[in-house]
Design an enzyme around this catalytic site. Structure first.
Site, PDB file in Angstrom:
ATOM      1  N   LYS A  20       1.087  -0.894  -0.236  1.00 41.46           N
ATOM      2  CA  LYS A  20      -0.021  -0.164  -0.110  1.00 41.46           C
ATOM      3  C   LYS A  20       1.213   1.321   0.289  1.00 41.46           C
ATOM      4  O   LYS A  20       2.059   1.101   0.665  1.00 41.46           O
ATOM      5  CB  LYS A  20      -0.953   0.566   1.087  1.00 41.46           C
ATOM      6  CG  LYS A  20      -0.598  -0.096   2.410  1.00 41.46           C
ATOM      7  CD  LYS A  20       0.496   1.195   3.121  1.00 41.46           C
ATOM      8  CE  LYS A  20       1.213   0.840   4.956  1.00 41.46           C
ATOM      9  NZ  LYS A  20       1.838   1.945   5.084  1.00 41.46           N
ATOM     10  N   ALA A 114      10.452  -3.211   5.626  1.00 46.67           N
ATOM     11  CA  ALA A 114      10.867  -2.307   6.442  1.00 46.67           C
ATOM     12  C   ALA A 114      10.679  -1.343   6.137  1.00 46.67           C
ATOM     13  O   ALA A 114      11.352   0.737   5.553  1.00 46.67           O
ATOM     14  CB  ALA A 114      11.754  -1.886   7.480  1.00 46.67           C
ATOM     15  N   GLY A 115       9.576  -0.847   4.502  1.00 44.27           N
ATOM     16  CA  GLY A 115      10.438   0.177   3.371  1.00 44.27           C
ATOM     17  C   GLY A 115       8.758   1.039   3.287  1.00 44.27           C
ATOM     18  O   GLY A 115       8.716   1.801   2.612  1.00 44.27           O
ATOM     19  N   GLY A 116       7.892   1.372   4.283  1.00 47.29           N
ATOM     20  CA  GLY A 116       6.714   2.015   4.582  1.00 47.29           C
ATOM     21  C   GLY A 116       5.257   1.481   3.819  1.00 47.29           C
ATOM     22  O   GLY A 116       4.423   2.706   4.019  1.00 47.29           O
ATOM     23  N   GLY A 118       3.735  -1.674   3.841  1.00 42.35           N
ATOM     24  CA  GLY A 118       3.409  -2.756   4.665  1.00 42.35           C
ATOM     25  C   GLY A 118       3.340  -3.926   3.832  1.00 42.35           C
ATOM     26  O   GLY A 118       2.589  -5.257   4.359  1.00 42.35           O
ATOM     27  N   GLY A 120       5.364  -6.468   5.265  1.00 42.72           N
ATOM     28  CA  GLY A 120       4.800  -8.500   6.476  1.00 42.72           C
ATOM     29  C   GLY A 120       3.254  -8.476   6.230  1.00 42.72           C
ATOM     30  O   GLY A 120       3.282  -8.987   6.517  1.00 42.72           O
ATOM     31  N   ASP A 154      -2.599  -2.705  10.080  1.00 40.07           N
ATOM     32  CA  ASP A 154      -1.894  -2.737   8.400  1.00 40.07           C
ATOM     33  C   ASP A 154      -2.433  -4.097   7.555  1.00 40.07           C
ATOM     34  O   ASP A 154      -2.477  -4.245   6.494  1.00 40.07           O
ATOM     35  CB  ASP A 154      -0.850  -2.216   7.751  1.00 40.07           C
ATOM     36  CG  ASP A 154      -0.431  -0.575   7.682  1.00 40.07           C
ATOM     37  OD1 ASP A 154      -1.132   0.641   8.647  1.00 40.07           O
ATOM     38  OD2 ASP A 154       0.872  -0.284   8.197  1.00 40.07           O
TER      39      ASP A 154
HETATM   40  P1  ATP Z   1       4.275  -0.755   7.691  1.00 37.00           P
HETATM   41  O1  ATP Z   1       4.500   0.774   6.635  1.00 37.00           O
HETATM   42  O2  ATP Z   1       3.677  -1.712   8.073  1.00 37.00           O
HETATM   43  O3  ATP Z   1       5.088  -0.096   9.018  1.00 37.00           O
HETATM   44  P2  ATP Z   1       6.687  -1.698   6.762  1.00 37.00           P
HETATM   45  O4  ATP Z   1       6.424  -2.248   5.421  1.00 37.00           O
HETATM   46  O5  ATP Z   1       7.519  -0.501   6.626  1.00 37.00           O
HETATM   47  O6  ATP Z   1       5.761  -1.940   7.289  1.00 37.00           O
HETATM   48  P3  ATP Z   1       7.667  -4.852   7.105  1.00 37.00           P
HETATM   49  O7  ATP Z   1       8.321  -4.994   5.481  1.00 37.00           O
HETATM   50  O8  ATP Z   1       6.347  -5.049   7.047  1.00 37.00           O
HETATM   51  O9  ATP Z   1       7.964  -2.859   7.404  1.00 37.00           O
HETATM   52  O10 ATP Z   1       8.867  -5.091   7.827  1.00 37.00           O
HETATM   53  C1  ATP Z   1       8.490  -4.643   9.321  1.00 37.00           C
HETATM   54  C2  ATP Z   1       9.568  -5.029  10.472  1.00 37.00           C
HETATM   55  O11 ATP Z   1       9.175  -6.621  10.961  1.00 37.00           O
HETATM   56  C3  ATP Z   1      11.300  -5.927   9.204  1.00 37.00           C
HETATM   57  O12 ATP Z   1      12.086  -5.180   9.265  1.00 37.00           O
HETATM   58  C4  ATP Z   1      11.206  -7.553   9.671  1.00 37.00           C
HETATM   59  O13 ATP Z   1      12.178  -8.066  10.661  1.00 37.00           O
HETATM   60  C5  ATP Z   1       9.289  -7.300  10.537  1.00 37.00           C
HETATM   61  N1  ATP Z   1       9.387  -8.826   9.595  1.00 37.00           N
HETATM   62  C6  ATP Z   1       7.982  -9.780   9.992  1.00 37.00           C
HETATM   63  N2  ATP Z   1       7.550 -10.120   9.581  1.00 37.00           N
HETATM   64  C7  ATP Z   1       7.453  -9.818   8.090  1.00 37.00           C
HETATM   65  C8  ATP Z   1       7.608 -10.220   7.467  1.00 37.00           C
HETATM   66  N3  ATP Z   1       6.412 -10.886   6.430  1.00 37.00           N
HETATM   67  N4  ATP Z   1       7.835  -9.975   5.861  1.00 37.00           N
HETATM   68  C9  ATP Z   1       9.076  -8.255   6.054  1.00 37.00           C
HETATM   69  N5  ATP Z   1       9.517  -7.923   7.421  1.00 37.00           N
HETATM   70  C10 ATP Z   1       9.083  -8.703   8.789  1.00 37.00           C
END
Ligand code: ATP
Length: 320
Positions: A20, A114-116, A118, A120, A154
């Site tokens: 997203k 951890a890219g913002g 969502g 995971g 999310d």
């Molecule tokens: P959001 O935008 O929901 O805050 P995000 O996209 O910034 O999330 P994610 O890629 O979902 O971040 O992951 C954040 C952290 O969660 C990662 O650094 C990792 O250690 C942990 N993590 C747990 N499960 C997963 C997964 N299935 N894929 C990626 N990272 C995961």
């Protein structure tokens, strides 16, 4: 085909779920419970995670990452144990399913870690749906959404997809009837940002300024109107992300990425969620493709995507 008597009949359900972009994200003050209320407009975009859930004769949950992943798996830190959101999703589904078996989850990672965006959360949404099918749990979409909210703010949106307004922690969703497409170029960073750290940074910036943020109550109706019409020009004037300045303060290079995007033809740019992925808005698909190509020539990891796209859905179901 039925398996011979005594032989375990494995089945694989494959689900894809979108990442997203927050087209608009207002963040309230730090609450006593440590969270922040938000008011956000979510847009599901055409960058998908995939989870293949295969039933196993041995009980328990195992996890692997697919070599089909487009991310450099050596460069990212993804837990392959019970800390993985997909693992947690399968564990929750096993608890509520009468016919749960063991399961192996193979995740194809495309959404930056951890890219913002969502990523995971998309894995968790895909896993909920895959295990629901695998174990014939018979849960309604509402019941799945309820379990999704327990996994993370999310996760319900990745299940729902499309365009939606998110209130509360972002998990109280109202679908918005916006089907017209907008085109974006995502610029992926080689590093991640921790979402809690970005929120903490926003709190510190506000404290230092002596500013108390208002509790967000809703979203600007102009955003929904622009999305309904697929009107990129109007949308470009109303994109907003309260977290952006916190992400930029942690990763100042993001300011350059936004600047490069705009100087190469993006009509607006925004940090996606807590970043560091940058979402650049383009006028139409042709402009988006040209922008992505230009940015790749500048050495950036740029991808043309569009949205809204549907939420998590089953793409295959194989008995073997
Ligand atoms: P959001 O935008 O929901 O805050 P995000 O996209 O910034 O999330 P994610 O890629 O979902 O971040 O992951 C954040 C952290 O969660 C990662 O650094 C990792 O250690 C942990 N993590 C747990 N499960 C997963 C997964 N299935 N894929 C990626 N990272 C995961």
């Amino acid at each position: 085909m039925n398996a011979p008597a005594g032989r375990f009949a494995a089945r694989t359900v494959r689900v894809k779920a979108p990442g997203k972009v927050n087209v608009s994200l207002a963040v309230g003050p730090l609450r006593p419970d440590g969270y922040h209320s938000v008011a956000s407009v979510y847009l599901a975009v055409s960058l998908y995670e995939e989870v293949a859930a295969t039933s196993t004769a041995t009980p328990g949950i195992t996890l692997s990452l697919s070599p089909e992943s487009t991310l450099d798996l050596d460069a990212v830190d993804i837990p392959l144990d019970s800390n993985n959101l997909a693992y947690k999703a399968a564990a929750i589904m096993a608890d509520v399913s009468v016919h749960a078996t063991g399961v192996h989850l193979e995740i194809t990672k495309r959404v930056p870690v951890a890219g913002g965006m969502g990523g995971g959360s998309a894995d968790a949404a895909a896993t909920l749906l895959a295990c629901d099918a695998l174990w014939n749990s018979g849960l309604s979409r509402e019941e799945l959404a309820h379990l999704a909210a327990e996994l993370g703010a999310d996760v319900p949106f990745s299940l729902l997809g499309g365009t939606a307004v998110g209130l509360g922690l972002g998990d109280k969703l109202s679908p918005a009837l916006a089907k017209a497409q907008t085109h974006w170029v995502l610029v992926l960073a080689e590093y991640g940002l921790s979402t809690p750290e970005v929120y903490r940074t926003l709190d510190s910036l506000r404290d230092a300024e002596g500013v108390t943020a208002d509790e967000p109550t809703g979203v600007d109706p102009h955003i929904l109107a622009a999305l309904r019409g697929g009107d990129a020009g109007s949308l470009s004037r109303v994109l907003v992300n309260d977290l952006q300045r916190a992400s930029i303060s942690l990763a100042p290079a993001l300011r350059d990425t936004l600047g490069i995007g705009e100087s190469h033809g993006a009509i607006a740019g925004i940090v996606s969620g807590s970043g560091p992925t940058v979402a650049l808005l383009a006028d139409d698909p042709v402009a988006a493709e040209a922008l992505a190509e230009d940015l790749r020539h500048q050495g950036l990891a740029a991808l043309h995507v569009h949205g809204p796209v549907p939420g998590a859905r089953i793409i295959s179901d194989t008995h073997h």
